[in-house]
Each structure stands twice: as structure tokens, then as C-alpha cells.
Design a protein around this motif. Sequence first.
Motif, mmCIF file in Angstrom:
data_model
loop_
_atom_site.group_PDB
_atom_site.id
_atom_site.type_symbol
_atom_site.label_atom_id
_atom_site.label_comp_id
_atom_site.label_asym_id
_atom_site.label_seq_id
_atom_site.Cartn_x
_atom_site.Cartn_y
_atom_site.Cartn_z
ATOM 1 N N ARG A 276 0.735 -1.062 0.139
ATOM 2 C CA ARG A 276 -0.021 -0.530 0.077
ATOM 3 C C ARG A 276 0.795 1.065 0.261
ATOM 4 N NH1 ARG A 276 -4.569 1.013 4.719
ATOM 5 N NH2 ARG A 276 -3.017 2.330 5.657
ATOM 6 N N LEU A 277 1.747 1.308 0.355
ATOM 7 C CA LEU A 277 2.747 2.785 0.418
ATOM 8 C C LEU A 277 3.436 2.400 -0.454
ATOM 9 C CD1 LEU A 277 3.976 1.821 4.254
ATOM 10 C CD2 LEU A 277 2.564 3.556 3.855
ATOM 11 N N LEU A 278 4.020 1.852 -1.250
ATOM 12 C CA LEU A 278 4.397 1.391 -1.873
ATOM 13 C C LEU A 278 3.742 2.286 -3.579
ATOM 14 C CD1 LEU A 278 6.759 -1.250 -2.481
ATOM 15 C CD2 LEU A 278 7.491 1.160 -1.689
ATOM 16 N N HIS A 279 2.372 1.933 -3.792
ATOM 17 C CA HIS A 279 1.648 2.097 -4.145
ATOM 18 C C HIS A 279 0.888 3.076 -4.398
ATOM 19 C CE1 HIS A 279 -3.020 2.130 -5.970
ATOM 20 N NE2 HIS A 279 -2.044 1.088 -6.704
ATOM 21 N N ASP A 280 0.668 3.675 -2.928
ATOM 22 C CA ASP A 280 0.553 5.415 -2.711
ATOM 23 C C ASP A 280 1.383 6.512 -3.217
ATOM 24 O OD1 ASP A 280 -2.171 4.357 -1.882
ATOM 25 O OD2 ASP A 280 -1.900 4.647 0.609
ATOM 26 N N HIS A 281 2.596 5.876 -2.995
ATOM 27 C CA HIS A 281 3.553 6.948 -3.493
ATOM 28 C C HIS A 281 3.912 6.775 -4.797
ATOM 29 C CE1 HIS A 281 7.338 8.778 -3.461
ATOM 30 N NE2 HIS A 281 8.335 7.873 -4.416
ATOM 31 N N ARG A 282 3.503 5.275 -5.902
ATOM 32 C CA ARG A 282 3.878 5.836 -7.039
ATOM 33 C C ARG A 282 2.487 6.358 -7.490
ATOM 34 N NH1 ARG A 282 0.496 2.989 -11.452
ATOM 35 N NH2 ARG A 282 1.880 2.828 -12.897
ATOM 36 N N ALA A 283 1.354 6.465 -6.756
ATOM 37 C CA ALA A 283 0.059 7.219 -7.061
ATOM 38 C C ALA A 283 0.608 9.011 -7.376
ATOM 39 C CB ALA A 283 -1.386 6.934 -6.348
ATOM 40 N N ARG A 284 0.929 9.098 -6.520
ATOM 41 C CA ARG A 284 1.304 10.348 -6.280
ATOM 42 C C ARG A 284 2.702 11.169 -6.985
ATOM 43 N NH1 ARG A 284 0.813 9.137 -0.529
ATOM 44 N NH2 ARG A 284 3.056 8.397 -0.467
ATOM 45 N N SER B 240 8.111 3.588 -13.423
ATOM 46 C CA SER B 240 8.295 2.312 -14.023
ATOM 47 C C SER B 240 9.544 1.653 -13.143
ATOM 48 C CB SER B 240 9.523 2.500 -15.231
ATOM 49 O OG SER B 240 9.107 3.454 -15.551
ATOM 50 N N GLU B 241 10.141 1.798 -11.990
ATOM 51 C CA GLU B 241 11.155 1.237 -10.738
ATOM 52 C C GLU B 241 9.733 1.053 -10.038
ATOM 53 O OE1 GLU B 241 14.068 3.744 -9.252
ATOM 54 O OE2 GLU B 241 15.388 3.521 -11.471
ATOM 55 N N LEU B 242 8.961 1.790 -9.294
ATOM 56 C CA LEU B 242 7.993 1.516 -8.386
ATOM 57 C C LEU B 242 7.090 0.107 -9.178
ATOM 58 C CD1 LEU B 242 6.991 4.604 -7.066
ATOM 59 C CD2 LEU B 242 8.367 2.430 -5.962
ATOM 60 N N GLY B 243 6.769 0.271 -9.907
ATOM 61 C CA GLY B 243 5.352 -0.554 -10.931
ATOM 62 C C GLY B 243 6.331 -1.783 -11.179
ATOM 63 N N ARG B 244 8.056 -2.188 -11.432
ATOM 64 C CA ARG B 244 8.237 -3.181 -11.404
ATOM 65 C C ARG B 244 8.397 -3.617 -9.521
ATOM 66 N NH1 ARG B 244 11.494 -0.424 -15.494
ATOM 67 N NH2 ARG B 244 13.453 0.170 -13.700
ATOM 68 N N GLU B 245 8.662 -3.177 -8.820
ATOM 69 C CA GLU B 245 9.044 -3.942 -7.608
ATOM 70 C C GLU B 245 7.660 -4.251 -7.010
ATOM 71 O OE1 GLU B 245 10.370 -1.931 -3.192
ATOM 72 O OE2 GLU B 245 10.233 -0.811 -4.783
ATOM 73 N N LEU B 246 6.486 -3.518 -7.182
ATOM 74 C CA LEU B 246 4.982 -3.992 -7.212
ATOM 75 C C LEU B 246 4.908 -5.363 -8.031
ATOM 76 C CD1 LEU B 246 3.303 -0.466 -6.789
ATOM 77 C CD2 LEU B 246 3.585 -2.045 -5.263
ATOM 78 N N ALA B 247 5.430 -5.158 -8.557
ATOM 79 C CA ALA B 247 4.574 -6.400 -9.891
ATOM 80 C C ALA B 247 5.820 -7.954 -9.270
ATOM 81 C CB ALA B 247 5.698 -6.845 -11.737
ATOM 82 N N LYS B 248 6.840 -7.274 -8.083
ATOM 83 C CA LYS B 248 7.585 -8.881 -7.673
ATOM 84 C C LYS B 248 6.406 -9.066 -6.462
ATOM 85 C CE LYS B 248 11.800 -7.028 -9.682
ATOM 86 N NZ LYS B 248 13.350 -7.891 -9.529
ATOM 87 N N SER C 201 4.276 10.327 -21.213
ATOM 88 C CA SER C 201 4.679 9.279 -20.685
ATOM 89 C C SER C 201 6.253 8.489 -21.068
ATOM 90 C CB SER C 201 3.722 8.148 -20.013
ATOM 91 O OG SER C 201 2.555 8.288 -21.012
ATOM 92 N N LEU C 202 5.464 8.107 -22.276
ATOM 93 C CA LEU C 202 6.644 7.095 -22.761
ATOM 94 C C LEU C 202 8.145 8.082 -23.614
ATOM 95 C CD1 LEU C 202 3.731 6.158 -25.716
ATOM 96 C CD2 LEU C 202 4.839 5.026 -23.494
ATOM 97 N N LEU C 203 8.983 7.000 -23.505
ATOM 98 C CA LEU C 203 10.465 7.818 -23.751
ATOM 99 C C LEU C 203 10.412 8.460 -24.894
ATOM 100 C CD1 LEU C 203 13.164 7.307 -22.443
ATOM 101 C CD2 LEU C 203 13.938 5.360 -23.317
ATOM 102 N N VAL C 204 10.046 7.475 -26.059
ATOM 103 C CA VAL C 204 10.616 7.650 -27.325
ATOM 104 C C VAL C 204 10.041 9.396 -27.798
ATOM 105 C CG1 VAL C 204 7.529 6.810 -28.832
ATOM 106 C CG2 VAL C 204 10.060 7.344 -29.603
ATOM 107 N N HIS C 205 8.541 9.576 -27.231
ATOM 108 C CA HIS C 205 8.425 11.062 -26.740
ATOM 109 C C HIS C 205 8.843 12.362 -26.312
ATOM 110 C CE1 HIS C 205 4.424 10.254 -29.727
ATOM 111 N NE2 HIS C 205 4.643 8.963 -29.236
ATOM 112 N N GLN C 206 9.168 11.753 -25.067
ATOM 113 C CA GLN C 206 9.860 12.424 -24.452
ATOM 114 C C GLN C 206 11.688 12.729 -25.108
ATOM 115 O OE1 GLN C 206 10.610 10.723 -20.652
ATOM 116 N NE2 GLN C 206 8.569 10.722 -20.442
ATOM 117 N N GLN C 207 12.161 11.697 -26.022
ATOM 118 C CA GLN C 207 13.330 12.207 -26.349
ATOM 119 C C GLN C 207 13.171 13.075 -27.758
ATOM 120 O OE1 GLN C 207 14.583 8.053 -27.539
ATOM 121 N NE2 GLN C 207 15.531 8.492 -25.312
ATOM 122 N N ARG C 208 11.757 12.743 -28.429
ATOM 123 C CA ARG C 208 11.622 13.675 -29.735
ATOM 124 C C ARG C 208 11.490 15.013 -28.852
ATOM 125 N NH1 ARG C 208 6.643 11.222 -32.547
ATOM 126 N NH2 ARG C 208 8.100 9.279 -32.764
#
Length: 351
Positions: free
Chosen positions: A132-140, A210-218, A171-178
Motif C-alpha cells: 500500500r505504501l509503495l502503491h500510494d507513493h507511485r500514485a502521488r 517504472s521502478e516502483l511498478g516493477r517492484e510492485l509486480a514482484k 509518459s513514453l520515452l520515445v516522445h520525451q526524447q523527441r
Amino acid sequence: MIVIGIDPHKATHTAVAIDGSSARPRGERTARARQDGFGELMAWARALADERVWALEDCRHVSGSLERFLLAHGETVIRISPQLMGDARRGQARERGKSDPIDALAVARVAVRDGMDSFPHAQLAGRELEIRLLHDHRARLVADRTALTNDLRWHVFDLWPDYEIAPRTLSLLVHQQRLARRLQAAEPTARVRVARDELRRVRELTRAISELGRELAKLVATVAPALAGDRGSGPILTAAFVGEIAGITRFATAAKLARAAGAAPVPVWSGRSDGRLRLDRGGNRRLNHALHLYALSRIRFDPATAAYIARQRAHGKTQREAVRLLKRHLVNRVWRLLQADAPPAPAAVNC
């Protein structure tokens, strides 16, 4: 047995004890919202009766420390949703006026009126709290990125009206780089420098999200693999369920989970045979929101769910009514999947 209602605040907690059968007041006590104050409240309650149930208005961080203290000492704790207290504060369960003892008395009387078994019993938080803490932090972080992205889009529009940025693409890397290449090549005016800084922050937030998403997935793959692998769920939505439910063993039946999530049917008909239902505005609204997203995802990706909605529409239900009915069915599914993955309940610690 006595029921002890708690009105929690940041500085103090006020407790009012009532008889569990007659709801007659047995005493009240206010203590500091610190460890010594928690001990004072528990000693006071144990002197009143051997059998006790603590009814805490569920105010998250404000009531969490007291809840964990009581559970660690073998006390029985139930959580009363603040939304459920609305009727009590307006109705006969409330004394005239406004004070902490009056609010604590209302909490205790709601627990007695509705029955202690109808409320979820609290338990010590473990991996659910971490999720819950990690999910709430990601949402913020997502909310911060959205605010920055909206402002950045206006700066880009002022600079290059013909440069189109589709919604949610930054939010996508390709558009950020462009966009970064375009800003780097532009004359460094004040607006360009602001846009560069905002884009840099958006990219930093995207990496953190993205890092929080991967951690939550695990984490959810370990705690709730059945729900995480269900069609229409996924790791982020599963994290929302796990974090807000805070232990599926707190709910003896799916019906109790539905009531806590504000997904139980509320009839609003009289003298007619259509049996219409209205939105339940009680319960945990964040859990209800996760359930709503789950329903929309199932409608989109699961043919059987889409067929169910079509049948309800054919029977005269509106889209909203059909989704409400679906959400009640999905509560059963969530409860069943989480129960399959739930570990045995920990033994109470008696002191």
C-alpha cells in the motif's frame, strides 16, 4: 462485554466505553496519541471488563499507531469507515453538539447497532502495508507527472502551435526524447528553459514510476499471484486491491467485502417490480475505484464480461446500473482469488 469507541486525532485519542448489549455508557477517557497514552487507554479499558472490542474510526495514519499497539497486545479491533459515520452523526445515535466524546460514543454505538461481525477486523500489517505504501507513493508520483505534463504541453503549444503531442504520450520515452531534441535545438528563451526543466523532471518521475511498478509486480506476484494473473487486473490494480483490503482474512464472506468497498446493492424502489439499485456512497472509496477500473478492464478484454453487460442492457438496465451489478460479482471474484493465496491467520499475542 464492552465496546470502546475511539475518536482519533493527531494529538489525542478519546475513548468512550459502552455496554455491548444495552449500549449504556460505561466511561470515557482521553489520552495522548503516544505509546504511553495507548498504554493508559488499554489499562483503563481492562479495568472496566475482561471482554472488549475496540471500534476505531478508520482514519488511516491517525488511527494506525493505536491499532497496531492494541493488536500487538492481543486486543480485538474493528474498523469503522468514516463514510458509515455520516448517518450516525446526523441521526439518533449522536448526542446533541460536537465534541470528541460525542464522536467516540457515536462510533461505539454504530458498532453495537450494526453488529461487530459486520465490520472488518483489523490485523497486524505485513506485506500488505508495504504494498500500500509503495502503491500510494507511485500514485502521488503519477499525479505530479500529470501536473507537470499538462503545464509542459501549454509551453510547447505557445512555442510551436503546429507541434502536436497526443494525450498521455509524454509518459513514453520515445516522445520525451523527441521533444528533448526539439527543445535543445531551440533558442534558450525563458519559456524554452522552463520547458526543458519540466521535461527533465517528467523523465525523472517516469523512471521512478517504472521502478516502483516493477517492484510492485514482484511483490504482488508473491502475495496475490492468482489476482495478479487474472484477466483485467495486472500488478498495479492488484496492488491497489491488496493495499486497501489489508488482509483478505479480515472478511469472512464476500458480502462483507462488498459492503466495505461500497459495492453492495442499495435498493431504491417502492411499488414497482423493476428493483432498481442506486450508487452506494459508503465504504472505502479508493477500494471502490479500484473495483471500478477492474470492471472496465474486464468489459474491454473479457468477452464473457462484455456479454454479461449486454444481457443486463437488454433487460432494461442502464450502463451504470449494469456496471454496478458487475462490480458486485467482481467482489466475489476478488475475494475468492485473494482467499486462495491468503496465508494462515497469525495467532494473537496475549500480554
